[in-house]
Design a protein around this motif. Structure first.
Motif, PDB file in Angstrom:
ATOM      1  N   ARG A  63       0.828  -1.212   0.000  1.00 38.15           N
ATOM      2  CA  ARG A  63       0.000   0.000   0.000  1.00 38.15           C
ATOM      3  C   ARG A  63       0.853   1.249   0.000  1.00 38.15           C
ATOM      4  O   ARG A  63       0.547   2.244  -0.654  1.00 38.15           O
ATOM      5  N   GLY A  64       1.974   1.260   0.631  1.00 41.62           N
ATOM      6  CA  GLY A  64       2.860   2.433   0.658  1.00 41.62           C
ATOM      7  C   GLY A  64       3.434   2.732  -0.702  1.00 41.62           C
ATOM      8  O   GLY A  64       3.555   3.895  -1.104  1.00 41.62           O
ATOM      9  N   VAL A  65       3.804   1.692  -1.469  1.00 44.43           N
ATOM     10  CA  VAL A  65       4.355   1.906  -2.813  1.00 44.43           C
ATOM     11  C   VAL A  65       3.297   2.517  -3.719  1.00 44.43           C
ATOM     12  O   VAL A  65       3.555   3.447  -4.493  1.00 44.43           O
ATOM     13  N   ILE A  66       2.076   1.997  -3.625  1.00 46.16           N
ATOM     14  CA  ILE A  66       0.992   2.516  -4.458  1.00 46.16           C
ATOM     15  C   ILE A  66       0.739   3.986  -4.155  1.00 46.16           C
ATOM     16  O   ILE A  66       0.517   4.806  -5.056  1.00 46.16           O
ATOM     17  N   LEU A  67       0.803   4.316  -2.860  1.00 49.31           N
ATOM     18  CA  LEU A  67       0.594   5.711  -2.460  1.00 49.31           C
ATOM     19  C   LEU A  67       1.652   6.624  -3.067  1.00 49.31           C
ATOM     20  O   LEU A  67       1.342   7.710  -3.564  1.00 49.31           O
ATOM     21  N   VAL A  68       2.905   6.160  -3.046  1.00 46.72           N
ATOM     22  CA  VAL A  68       3.978   6.968  -3.638  1.00 46.72           C
ATOM     23  C   VAL A  68       3.753   7.146  -5.129  1.00 46.72           C
ATOM     24  O   VAL A  68       3.907   8.232  -5.688  1.00 46.72           O
ATOM     25  N   VAL A 107       3.237  10.618  -7.133  1.00 47.99           N
ATOM     26  CA  VAL A 107       4.088  11.016  -8.267  1.00 47.99           C
ATOM     27  C   VAL A 107       3.235  11.355  -9.477  1.00 47.99           C
ATOM     28  O   VAL A 107       3.460  12.351 -10.174  1.00 47.99           O
ATOM     29  N   VAL A 108       2.224  10.471  -9.712  1.00 44.33           N
ATOM     30  CA  VAL A 108       1.341  10.725 -10.863  1.00 44.33           C
ATOM     31  C   VAL A 108       0.608  12.049 -10.680  1.00 44.33           C
ATOM     32  O   VAL A 108       0.473  12.853 -11.625  1.00 44.33           O
ATOM     33  N   ILE A 109       0.133  12.295  -9.448  1.00 43.29           N
ATOM     34  CA  ILE A 109      -0.583  13.556  -9.188  1.00 43.29           C
ATOM     35  C   ILE A 109       0.329  14.747  -9.415  1.00 43.29           C
ATOM     36  O   ILE A 109      -0.071  15.756 -10.024  1.00 43.29           O
ATOM     37  N   VAL A 110       1.576  14.656  -8.954  1.00 46.50           N
ATOM     38  CA  VAL A 110       2.522  15.759  -9.146  1.00 46.50           C
ATOM     39  C   VAL A 110       2.783  15.985 -10.625  1.00 46.50           C
ATOM     40  O   VAL A 110       2.804  17.113 -11.123  1.00 46.50           O
ATOM     41  N   MET A 111       2.992  14.875 -11.353  1.00 51.31           N
ATOM     42  CA  MET A 111       3.267  15.005 -12.793  1.00 51.31           C
ATOM     43  C   MET A 111       2.073  15.606 -13.524  1.00 51.31           C
ATOM     44  O   MET A 111       2.226  16.459 -14.413  1.00 51.31           O
ATOM     45  N   LEU A 112       0.868  15.149 -13.150  1.00 54.48           N
ATOM     46  CA  LEU A 112      -0.322  15.722 -13.773  1.00 54.48           C
ATOM     47  C   LEU A 112      -0.469  17.195 -13.431  1.00 54.48           C
ATOM     48  O   LEU A 112      -0.857  18.019 -14.284  1.00 54.48           O
TER      49      LEU A 112
END
Length: 593
Positions: A11-16, A20-25
């Motif tokens: 779950r921690g990896v998915i959160l990261v 990252v995806v949110i930041v890139m978007l």
């Protein structure tokens, strides 16, 4: 069986990954937003640039209509020479309506408030000469440049064809001019491929990198003279790098022109300020009527027109008698030369066959004035027995009387059906242009006559431009005439108080040219108002606005029609050229960029 990682770690990896995806978007959205904002800003700037150009084009159209008006109406508006009311910050959009944004075309506020960003203006600007008749680039005026105040290259080329050598000698009187450049200019314009003594033709230009060829015709614009052998930007444009008619801070000082041996500012604006491709005069009366050509072939029609216009039977009878007398037939050679130089083709430009002995050609309206040695007196003698009208000229050489009747003749009569080309406006021409026509140099006399093919006509031209040594011009002092003209003349027609100064004979009535016969030879080369103008029109808004500068040449020789735009050139790439307050921007403007 191998141990699996705990579910909490996955779950921690998915959160990261999600973060990252949110930041890139977010960065993508931010970048896209910045791009769209820049695109919007660029679109708005492009729109403002286009609107500023339309403001300048509005100025050109305004001038076209203004030049169509009758001379008296234009004078009542303030004239064309220096008229701040008409040509400084002329408002096109008054700022009460938005010019950009979602509210474009709507009122700026509920109470019709004015937004300086939407106040659009044009100004018409020209360089101003100093008291010595020199284009120093020290100040400007708000008006037009009369192209008749410059040397017409079309006229110069015709003069060179008629009398080889005169073109070079006239050009050499310009500041900074050399024999190489003078001959090369003439070679660039003539139709043949034979270089002059110091000139250049295709063989020279084909060796350039890149190679090019001579025009063998008039250039499309004066800027084309940069291609001529020996011509440099410094010589053509002077130190006025941004072409605004001023010597601004940041532009070179006059010391950089020392190589041309000029210290009076005469080359500050370059040779381009003394030359033109277009200068003509209109055959229109102050009331907007066509002038009567006194050299028309049908003398019966001429009599009828004169009687309708002049309302003076004695004048009409004498003019017809003068035409019928044949008293000017001995002048046919110089008449033919004069007519061809002033725009004629084939037969005499004034409308009659120069080889005919049936009627006399009037080269200048001053020919009608009686004097002890005038051709008018000779004509009167010839018609004494039996010719229509009296033998005595009603046009006395008394100066007070000349000031009364000559304006009537010049307002209503002309010596040509077509607009005259190339004459010099002595009320506005710079000193260098006056010297080109009037300065004497006895060393040049032989240059104009050595070819011998048209010796008499050549001699007449040499005398007329002040280069001869004929008896009729023996008392002529070019230096005194030039200084007298510069000291007495009034450049702005609206400020002229003495009516005779609106006409090219005024150097005689003011005692500057002392001999009437000399004035008769000089007058056909003079005028006091042309009908082709150069306009520098600047368009901009009062705030946050690009500046568009247009140079336009306008031909107003056709009566009752908007002036014809000969050519337009944009100078915006050279910078704004003028401070906002020089263009009439609102003094309370918050941002004048």
């Amino acid at each position: 069986m191998a141990d699996r990682p705990p579910k909490t770690a996955r779950r921690g990896v998915i959160l990261v990954v999600v973060l990252v995806v949110i930041v890139m978007l977010s960065l993508a959205v931010y970048g896209f937003s910045r791009f769209m904002l820049a695109e919007r800003k660029g679109t708005q700037q492009s729109l403002r640039q286009r609107q500023a150009r339309l403001l300048a084009e509005s100025g050109v159209e305004y001038l076209r209509i203004t030049l169509m008006k009758e001379p008296d109406v234009v004078a009542d508006l303030g004239g064309l020479y220096d008229n701040e009311d008409e040509f400084l910050g002329h408002i096109v959009t008054d700022g009460t309506y938005a010019m950009t944004g979602s509210g474009a075309g709507q009122q700026s506020g509920l109470r019709e408030t004015v937004d300086n960003r939407d106040i659009g203006r044009f100004s018409v600007i020209a360089p101003r000469m100093n008291d010595d008749g020199v284009l120093t680039g020290e100040s400007i005026r708000y008006g037009l440049e009369d192209e008749s105040a410059k040397i017409n290259l079309r006229w110069l080329l015709q003069a060179e064809k008629q009398s080889p050598g005169i073109g070079r000698s006239i050009l050499l009187r310009l500041p900074g001019m050399t024999e190489t450049i003078a001959d090369s200019i003439l070679d660039w314009m003539d139709e043949d491929s034979e270089p002059r003594d110091y000139g250049a033709e295709d063989d020279y230009y084909a060796s350039m990198d890149p190679p090019y060829y001579t025009r063998n015709a008039l250039p499309d614009s004066l800027d084309e003279l940069l291609l001529v052998q020996g011509m440099t930007p410094k010589l053509l444009y002077g130190i006025d790098w941004n072409r605004n008619g001023l010597v601004d801070l940041g532009e070179p000082d006059e010391a950089t022109l020392e190589e041309f041996d000029v210290s009076d500012g005469s080359l500050n604006l370059g040779l381009i300020s003394y030359l033109t491709l277009d200068s003509r005069e209109s055959n229109i009366t102050p009331d907007g009527l066509e002038k009567i050509n006194v050299n028309m072939e049908d003398l019966d029609e001429l009599r009828t027109l004169l009687e309708e216009r002049l309302d003076n039977q004695e004048w009409v009878d004498y003019i017809i008698s003068y035409r019928e007398s044949g008293g000017g037939s001995t002048q046919s050679g110089s008449s033919d030369l004069l007519s061809s130089l002033l725009g004629g083709t084939g037969t005499n430009a004034q409308g009659s066959d120069t080889g005919s002995s049936e009627s006399t050609t009037i080269n200048s309206l001053l020919d009608l004035v009686q004097s002890s040695s005038s051709s008018a007196t000779e004509a009167a003698t010839n018609v004494a027995a039996g010719a229509t009208g009296g033998a005595t000229s009603p046009f006395s050489d008394d100066i007070d009387e000349m000031r009364d009747y000559l304006p009537v003749l010049y307002d209503n009569l002309t010596t040509s059906d077509t607009p005259v080309v190339g004459r010099i406006n002595i009320n506005q021409a710079p000193r260098a242009v006056l010297e080109m026509f009037l300065a004497r140099n006895d060393d040049l006399t032989g240059m104009a006559t050595e070819y011998g093919s048209q010796l008499d006509a050549t001699s007449a031209l040499a005398e007329s431009v002040g280069m001869g040594s004929a008896t009729s011009l023996s008392s002529f002092s070019a230096e005194e005439v030039i200084e007298g003209i510069l000291a007495v003349r009034v450049s702005d027609p609206n400020l002229i108080e003495q009516d005779d100064m609106h006409y090219p004979f005024w150097p005689y009535t003011h005692g500057i040219v002392a001999d009437l016969e000399t004035m008769k030879q000089l007058e056909p080369y003079f005028c006091t108002q042309g009908a082709v103008f150069k306009a520098t029109v600047v368009g901009r808004f009062d705030e946050k606005s690009p500046v568009v500068r247009l140079e336009a040449w306008l031909d107003a020789t056709e009566p009752g029609k908007p002036a014809k735009v000969i050519r337009v050139r944009e100078l915006s790439e050279l910078g704004p050229g003028y401070a906002p307050d020089m263009l009439g921007a609102d003094e309370y403007s918050r941002d004048s960029r």
